[in-house]
Design a protein around this motif. Structure first.
Motif, PDB file in Angstrom:
ATOM      1  N   ALA A  55       0.848  -1.190   0.000  1.00 11.61           N
ATOM      2  CA  ALA A  55       0.000   0.000   0.000  1.00 11.61           C
ATOM      3  C   ALA A  55       0.885   1.241   0.000  1.00 11.61           C
ATOM      4  N   ALA A  66      -4.166   9.896   2.501  1.00 14.99           N
ATOM      5  CA  ALA A  66      -5.078   8.889   1.969  1.00 14.99           C
ATOM      6  C   ALA A  66      -4.356   7.553   1.818  1.00 14.99           C
ATOM      7  N   PHE A  67      -5.116   6.467   1.948  1.00 10.46           N
ATOM      8  CA  PHE A  67      -4.580   5.111   1.853  1.00 10.46           C
ATOM      9  C   PHE A  67      -4.879   4.557   0.464  1.00 10.46           C
ATOM     10  N   HIS A  69      -4.298   1.119  -1.751  1.00  9.12           N
ATOM     11  CA  HIS A  69      -3.868  -0.285  -1.788  1.00  9.12           C
ATOM     12  C   HIS A  69      -3.500  -0.677  -3.208  1.00  9.12           C
ATOM     13  N   ASP A  72      -6.058  -1.156  -5.841  1.00  4.67           N
ATOM     14  CA  ASP A  72      -6.726   0.030  -6.380  1.00  4.67           C
ATOM     15  C   ASP A  72      -5.863   0.776  -7.384  1.00  4.67           C
ATOM     16  N   LYS A 111     -13.732   6.012   0.193  1.00  2.00           N
ATOM     17  CA  LYS A 111     -14.197   5.856   1.569  1.00  2.00           C
ATOM     18  C   LYS A 111     -13.801   7.089   2.376  1.00  2.00           C
ATOM     19  N   LYS A 117      -8.455   6.728  10.915  1.00  2.00           N
ATOM     20  CA  LYS A 117      -8.004   6.406   9.563  1.00  2.00           C
ATOM     21  C   LYS A 117      -8.322   7.537   8.592  1.00  2.00           C
ATOM     22  N   ARG A 120      -9.791   6.550   1.997  1.00  2.00           N
ATOM     23  CA  ARG A 120      -9.255   5.532   1.093  1.00  2.00           C
ATOM     24  C   ARG A 120      -9.479   6.009  -0.330  1.00  2.00           C
ATOM     25  N   THR A 122      -8.581   5.424  -4.807  1.00  2.00           N
ATOM     26  CA  THR A 122      -8.267   4.523  -5.906  1.00  2.00           C
ATOM     27  C   THR A 122      -7.786   5.351  -7.089  1.00  2.00           C
TER      28      THR A 122
END
Length: 505
Positions: A55, A66-67, A69, A72, A111, A117, A120, A122
């Motif tokens: 990630a 932001a995360f 992965h 994505d 998200k 957190k 999220r 992409t």
């Protein structure tokens, strides 16, 4: 089933309620000071790439990074079979071979930030229209799983492929598109392509981190995504919004105009439809069932647990039938509460134990049937021999409870505080600790009024006995500004707070 949308836009926030057969099943709200991030496009800068978890963290200009992965980063070809599984089991090229620190990437929020957190994101950008979702970097052509007729699915897929032609990009045909014709699809697809071209030009002139494109506001998105032939009535209490909705429908769905109504009553619109009481009940742990039983909803760090009880419902003669009826009743109510409270993640439902497999399967099918109305993706597992049903529900934003409440300052969010007698025992230990350290000054104990009342009524000898044993002059004062389980030890002559020194339990 009668479905209605009720919109309250008269106050400082806009609230949208979805009602099925007179019962509230979904509630969405938007405040001027809050920004709904899902769907927004950002030009971000990669802050860190973490091969160990495959990630990356991306700076998009928000408080928390932001995360992103690895799943994505690449094109996701949804198989359209409706099971929603298998995504994480696929093998992806290592993330460290695809992006690097400092690189600029165009990402879309999938998200909202939840708890500690960040959002999220992409890199698989998608632009939703009323009838189709345009995916610029994909070649996939899909059809909403909620369109179940096979012939219609095949027709819509063929129409979408014809509309795409030789040009790049992919589409997903949305649920509202049943009986959609090619001309309408091509018109909307052209508009979405034009929007994406503007986004690409904007990116060229921007420096990360920056907001590139905003998703529609709450009400606009609801009308675009939900208002169709399956909605019997839409009622709104704001003149400007009523006009805006009618103007939009006049272009994309004139046949729906007679289903839009402007609320003219003097009573607040949510009170008129009986929704305020249901909203208040959505914050309660306990929910009553029609059969007489009840469910209890508990939020934990890892999951949400839901316990089913027969309550006052005892049936007539057959215990198995009583249990089955309660569990079936609970399955429908649980599905409604998940939508209403927007509960996501892992949910474990503790149904009343059922001895036979057939009863367990009936309850499971009932749950799946009700969850079929849910817009969020869900996956239901079999009921275990212990009566536990596990399911997962897509989490896009904080739940209703997380968004509209905050942890209790007294109990720190646990829902419980120390009993008065426990607080007194802590004070007793603190005073004995003070004695062992040679404290001889007069001490004033400040406590919550309930603790002071407990001392007065239940332990009237506490002050006299402890004063004698510790060799101190003790006094107690109630302080309503303290929490139920807080106390302060103030030493003479200047009321010096010595709680930190002696007050460790």
């Amino acid at each position: 089933m009668r479905r209605e949308i009720v919109i309250d836009a008269a106050g400082a926030e806009t609230r949208v309620a979805i009602v099925e057969d007179g019962r509230l099943v979904e509630l969405m709200h938007e405040r001027a000071e809050e920004d709904r991030m899902v769907g927004h496009l950002y030009l971000g800068r990669v802050e860190a790439v973490l091969p160990g978890i495959q990630a990356a963290f991306v700076d998009i200009g928000t408080e928390k990074s932001a995360f992103l992965h690895v799943s994505d980063l690449v094109e996701e070809e949804d198989d359209d079979n409706g099971n929603g599984g298998g995504r994480r089991s696929r093998r992806y090229p290592p993330i460290q071979d695809q992006i690097e620190r400092g690189q600029e990437v165009l990402v879309q929020v999938t998200k909202e930030p939840i708890g500690t957190k960040g959002p999220r994101v992409t890199s698989q950008v998608s632009l939703p229209g009323r009838f189709v979702v345009f995916i610029p970097d994909s070649s996939h052509v899909g059809v909403s799983r909620k369109i179940e007729d096979r012939e219609e699915r095949s027709r819509l897929r063929a129409v979408a492929r014809e509309a795409l032609g030789d040009r790049s990009g992919g589409v997903i045909v949305r649920t509202v598109s049943e009986e959609l014709n090619r001309k309408t699809l091509e018109k909307e697809l052209a508009a979405l392509r034009k929007t994406y071209s503007k986004i690409e030009r904007r990116v060229q002139s921007m420096k990360a981190p920056a907001l590139v494109h905003r998703e529609e506001e709450l009400t606009s998105g609801i009308i675009r995504d939900l208002f169709s032939e399956k909605i019997d009535l839409l009622t709104v209490n704001d003149d400007g919004l009523h006009h805006e909705i009618r103007s939009y429908l006049g272009q994309v769905g004139p046949e729906l105009l007679d289903r839009v109504r402007k609320y003219e009553g003097d009573t607040p619109i949510f009170d008129h439809f009986g929704l305020e009481e249901e909203i208040r009940a959505a914050f309660h742990r306990r929910v009553e069932l029609k059969s007489g039983g009840h469910i209890v909803i508990e939020h934990t760090e890892a999951l949400v647990s839901i316990d089913v009880n027969t309550g006052r419902y005892t049936g007539k003669k057959d215990p198995a039938k009583t249990i089955l009826r309660t569990n079936i009743d609970a399955a429908g109510e649980i599905a409604r509460q998940l939508r209403l409270r927007d509960i996501g993640g892992i949910i474990v439902c503790d149904f009343i134990d059922m001895d036979d497999k057939e009863s367990r399967e009936k309850v499971q099918q009932e749950m799946k049937s009700y969850l079929g109305r849910d817009r969020a993706r869900t996956k239901v597992f079999s009921i275990s021999d212990l009566g536990l049903l596990e399911l997962s529900r897509q989490r896009v934003r904080p739940s209703l409870v997380q968004m509209m409440t905050e942890p209790c300052t007294s109990c720190d969010g646990t829902g419980r505080v120390l009993a008065p007698e426990t607080v007194v025992r802590r004070i007793d230990r603190a005073l004995r600790r003070a004695k062992s350290l040679g404290e001889k000054r007069a001490i004033t104990m400040r406590v919550h009024p309930e603790v002071a009342l407990y001392l007065l009524e239940q332990e009237p000898e506490f002050l006299r006995a402890t004063s004698r044993e510790c060799g101190m002059d003790l006094d107690v004062r109630d302080d309503p500004l303290l929490g139920h389980d807080e106390y302060r030890l103030l030493a003479a002559p200047a009321d010096t707070d010595v709680t930190a020194r002696y007050g460790m339990a």
